[in-house]
Design an enzyme around this catalytic site. Structure first.
Site, PDB file in Angstrom:
ATOM      1  CB  CYS A   1      -0.936   0.019   1.201  1.00 41.34           C
ATOM      2  SG  CYS A   1      -2.244  -1.182   1.058  1.00 41.34           S
TER       3      CYS A   1
HETATM    4  N1  CO8 Z   1     -19.770  -9.503   8.302  1.00 38.82           N
HETATM    5  C1  CO8 Z   1     -20.206  -9.654   9.584  1.00 38.82           C
HETATM    6  N2  CO8 Z   1     -19.370  -9.877  10.625  1.00 38.82           N
HETATM    7  C2  CO8 Z   1     -18.048  -9.942  10.367  1.00 38.82           C
HETATM    8  C3  CO8 Z   1     -17.533  -9.819   9.063  1.00 38.82           C
HETATM    9  C4  CO8 Z   1     -18.451  -9.595   8.003  1.00 38.82           C
HETATM   10  N3  CO8 Z   1     -18.034  -9.443   6.731  1.00 38.82           N
HETATM   11  N4  CO8 Z   1     -16.189  -9.946   9.113  1.00 38.82           N
HETATM   12  C5  CO8 Z   1     -15.864 -10.147  10.392  1.00 38.82           C
HETATM   13  N5  CO8 Z   1     -16.978 -10.169  11.164  1.00 38.82           N
HETATM   14  C6  CO8 Z   1     -17.071 -10.393  12.606  1.00 38.82           C
HETATM   15  C7  CO8 Z   1     -15.836 -11.110  13.146  1.00 38.82           C
HETATM   16  O1  CO8 Z   1     -15.944 -12.492  12.980  1.00 38.82           O
HETATM   17  C8  CO8 Z   1     -15.836 -10.668  14.593  1.00 38.82           C
HETATM   18  O2  CO8 Z   1     -16.770 -11.427  15.319  1.00 38.82           O
HETATM   19  P1  CO8 Z   1     -16.466 -11.840  16.847  1.00 38.82           P
HETATM   20  O3  CO8 Z   1     -16.322 -10.535  17.583  1.00 38.82           O
HETATM   21  O4  CO8 Z   1     -17.671 -12.624  17.215  1.00 38.82           O
HETATM   22  O5  CO8 Z   1     -15.189 -12.607  16.799  1.00 38.82           O
HETATM   23  C9  CO8 Z   1     -16.358  -9.233  14.519  1.00 38.82           C
HETATM   24  O6  CO8 Z   1     -17.089  -9.138  13.282  1.00 38.82           O
HETATM   25  C10 CO8 Z   1     -15.251  -8.209  14.521  1.00 38.82           C
HETATM   26  O7  CO8 Z   1     -14.265  -8.613  13.536  1.00 38.82           O
HETATM   27  P2  CO8 Z   1     -12.872  -7.899  13.408  1.00 38.82           P
HETATM   28  O8  CO8 Z   1     -12.203  -7.837  14.728  1.00 38.82           O
HETATM   29  O9  CO8 Z   1     -12.110  -8.542  12.282  1.00 38.82           O
HETATM   30  O10 CO8 Z   1     -13.369  -6.451  12.947  1.00 38.82           O
HETATM   31  P3  CO8 Z   1     -12.638  -5.068  12.963  1.00 38.82           P
HETATM   32  O11 CO8 Z   1     -13.455  -4.107  13.698  1.00 38.82           O
HETATM   33  O12 CO8 Z   1     -11.201  -5.180  13.331  1.00 38.82           O
HETATM   34  O13 CO8 Z   1     -12.715  -4.648  11.409  1.00 38.82           O
HETATM   35  C11 CO8 Z   1     -11.258  -4.535   9.504  1.00 38.82           C
HETATM   36  C12 CO8 Z   1     -12.074  -5.443  10.433  1.00 38.82           C
HETATM   37  C13 CO8 Z   1     -12.240  -3.650   8.749  1.00 38.82           C
HETATM   38  C14 CO8 Z   1     -10.485  -5.414   8.525  1.00 38.82           C
HETATM   39  C15 CO8 Z   1     -10.302  -3.650  10.332  1.00 38.82           C
HETATM   40  O14 CO8 Z   1      -9.627  -4.442  11.294  1.00 38.82           O
HETATM   41  C16 CO8 Z   1      -9.280  -2.913   9.496  1.00 38.82           C
HETATM   42  O15 CO8 Z   1      -9.595  -2.222   8.551  1.00 38.82           O
HETATM   43  N6  CO8 Z   1      -8.022  -2.973   9.917  1.00 38.82           N
HETATM   44  C17 CO8 Z   1      -6.937  -2.258   9.256  1.00 38.82           C
HETATM   45  C18 CO8 Z   1      -6.503  -3.063   8.105  1.00 38.82           C
HETATM   46  C19 CO8 Z   1      -5.531  -2.346   7.202  1.00 38.82           C
HETATM   47  O16 CO8 Z   1      -5.364  -1.159   7.199  1.00 38.82           O
HETATM   48  N7  CO8 Z   1      -4.880  -3.148   6.401  1.00 38.82           N
HETATM   49  C20 CO8 Z   1      -3.988  -2.686   5.422  1.00 38.82           C
HETATM   50  C21 CO8 Z   1      -4.037  -3.740   4.399  1.00 38.82           C
HETATM   51  S1  CO8 Z   1      -3.669  -3.217   2.865  1.00 38.82           S
HETATM   52  C22 CO8 Z   1      -2.021  -3.569   2.456  1.00 38.82           C
HETATM   53  O17 CO8 Z   1      -1.085  -3.062   2.932  1.00 38.82           O
HETATM   54  C23 CO8 Z   1      -1.784  -4.655   1.492  1.00 38.82           C
HETATM   55  C24 CO8 Z   1      -2.135  -4.215   0.133  1.00 38.82           C
HETATM   56  C25 CO8 Z   1      -2.253  -5.384  -0.688  1.00 38.82           C
HETATM   57  C26 CO8 Z   1      -3.276  -5.265  -1.747  1.00 38.82           C
HETATM   58  C27 CO8 Z   1      -3.774  -6.599  -1.964  1.00 38.82           C
HETATM   59  C28 CO8 Z   1      -4.896  -6.797  -2.850  1.00 38.82           C
HETATM   60  C29 CO8 Z   1      -5.797  -7.938  -2.489  1.00 38.82           C
END
Ligand code: CO8
Length: 375
Positions: A156
């Site tokens: 990224c």
């Molecule tokens: N629908 C409903 N519930 C869900 C879903 C869904 N789709 N997904 C997860 N849940 C549930 C989980 O199972 C969990 O349930 P429980 O509490 O019962 O265990 C609950 O919701 C909370 O889940 P999370 O803890 O995972 O949720 P978050 O609040 O942390 O949100 C995010 C998830 C949105 C992914 C968040 O953590 C985030 O955005 N984090 C930052 C990520 C980031 O910035 N990453 C950078 C990556 S990009 C990069 O550098 C690589 C680039 C490469 C490109 C590649 C192309 C493919």
């Protein structure tokens, strides 16, 4: 050091887009079919059922409402769940070259630059469609640019790393002007069958022209006051797709060579890293964070951006101060902060200060401090 400028930017946006509702409907059909097909094993406790996804969760957790993609039908087909991209012959431009050329033409036009004015092309992105010949060399040829070209990948953060590379090249005289492009096809590498990440990414391409003061002709530009890059190893965001996959024993499952992350850990660890990077960079340039007119942040998560902006500015950011494009583009990897910059800069006045900032896998982060110049 010669003064350097960003004199033009460009954006290619695919024509197709997928709403959260469409994406969730496709995923939920897949998960329901899976659970039905494996009902006996699930009932006997031998398999876990796949949980359903929800649009409400996606908006609340990330701020994403839709994403642009190169191919919608393949992604939404529950039997497939990845794009269909027609294979091209070696005589045709590659897909990344085509996206790059579209964004580059706009950037060159805005900068008032022809191919004869540019000496280098950098293709900087998370996923390259082949290792060689470099996509950058293909883009260079398609645009009729001389000099040299190469690809670089810092996930990224590829765009800010690309901008620093371009700034270094023009300020030390190895190029008069550099074209830096970010063709991101994130849908090609996203596991649309993984509920935790199926909503995160979209496709787009951005382009930036960097040049020295003595060649600048555009009436509006941004002076680059400084660039700073930082990396710190982490396994929390991984892409294990690579040329050694076929040699590995035992072989990896197909989903093990797609994007995966520990999103919550990334959130927690990257926010302080980015906040510190920007604040220290500004302090070293003798600039006050409170005087920033705009932050063009990497577009991965709205909550993350609000937190970073609050910690940098020392107050809640307005949308004007930290514009959001991830609601409609999702995370377009390296293109995200440049899309925000491209779409939200025309209103800035002479002398206004801003920061383009990326962060992501590696970990990697980059800060580019700029000042609006109206000539
Ligand atoms: N629908 C409903 N519930 C869900 C879903 C869904 N789709 N997904 C997860 N849940 C549930 C989980 O199972 C969990 O349930 P429980 O509490 O019962 O265990 C609950 O919701 C909370 O889940 P999370 O803890 O995972 O949720 P978050 O609040 O942390 O949100 C995010 C998830 C949105 C992914 C968040 O953590 C985030 O955005 N984090 C930052 C990520 C980031 O910035 N990453 C950078 C990556 S990009 C990069 O550098 C690589 C680039 C490469 C490109 C590649 C192309 C493919």
């Amino acid at each position: 050091m010669a003064r350097t400028y960003i004199s033009g930017t460009g954006l290619f946006t695919p024509s197709e887009s997928i709403s959260n509702e469409e994406l969730v409907d496709s995923y939920n059909r897949y998960a329901t079919d899976y659970n039905t097909a494996h009902a006996a094993d699930i009932e006997a406790g031998r398999l876990e059922p796949l949980p359903l996804s929800s649009s409400e969760f996606i908006v609340k957790a990330s701020g994403i409402r839709s994403r642009y993609v190169l191919n919608k039908s393949g992604v939404l087909d529950p039997e497939r769940m990845y794009p269909v991209l027609p294979r091209r012959s070696e005589d045709e431009p590659s897909i990344q070259c085509e996206m790059a050329v579209a964004a580059a033409r706009e950037a060159m036009q805005r900068a008032g630059k022809g191919p004869e004015d540019i000496d280098a092309v950098l293709v900087a992105c998370s996923n390259l469609q082949r290792p060689y010949p470099a996509v950058a060399v293909e883009v260079q040829q398609a645009l009729g640019i001389g000099g040299f070209a190469f690809d670089l990948n810092v996930a990224c953060s590829s765009a800010t790393f690309g901008i620093q590379t371009a700034v270094d090249a023009v300020s030390n005289g190895s190029a008069r002007a550099v074209l830096m492009v970010n063709p991101e096809i994130c849908s090609g590498h996203l596991n649309f069958r993984d509920r935790d990440s199926h909503f995160i990414f979209g496709d787009a391409c951005t382009a930036v022209i960097v040049e020295r003061e003595d060649t600048l002709t555009a009436p509006k530009a941004f002076e680059v006051l400084g660039t700073r890059l930082q990396t710190k190893f982490s396994n929390n965001i991984r892409n294990d797709f690579g040329f050694l996959n076929r040699t590995e024993e035992p072989p990896r499952a197909p989903n093990e060579i797609l994007f995966r992350q520990q999103g919550r850990k990334v959130f927690k660890e990257v926010v302080p890293l980015v906040q510190e990077l920007i604040l220290q960079h500004l302090a070293d340039l003798d600039l006050e964070a409170g005087n920033l007119r705009r932050l063009w942040l990497h577009q991965a998560n709205i909550n993350m951006n609000q937190l970073i902006a609050r910690r940098v500015l020392g107050r809640d950011p307005s949308e004007d101060e930290a514009p959001v494009i991830l609601d409609r583009y999702a995370n377009t990897s390296s293109a995200g902060s440049v899309i925000a910059f491209h779409l939200y800069h025309e209103d800035l006045s002479d002398g206004d200060l801003g920061v383009i900032c990326s962060f992501g896998a590696g970990y990697s982060a980059g800060s580019v401090v700029v000042r609006r110049v109206l000539r």
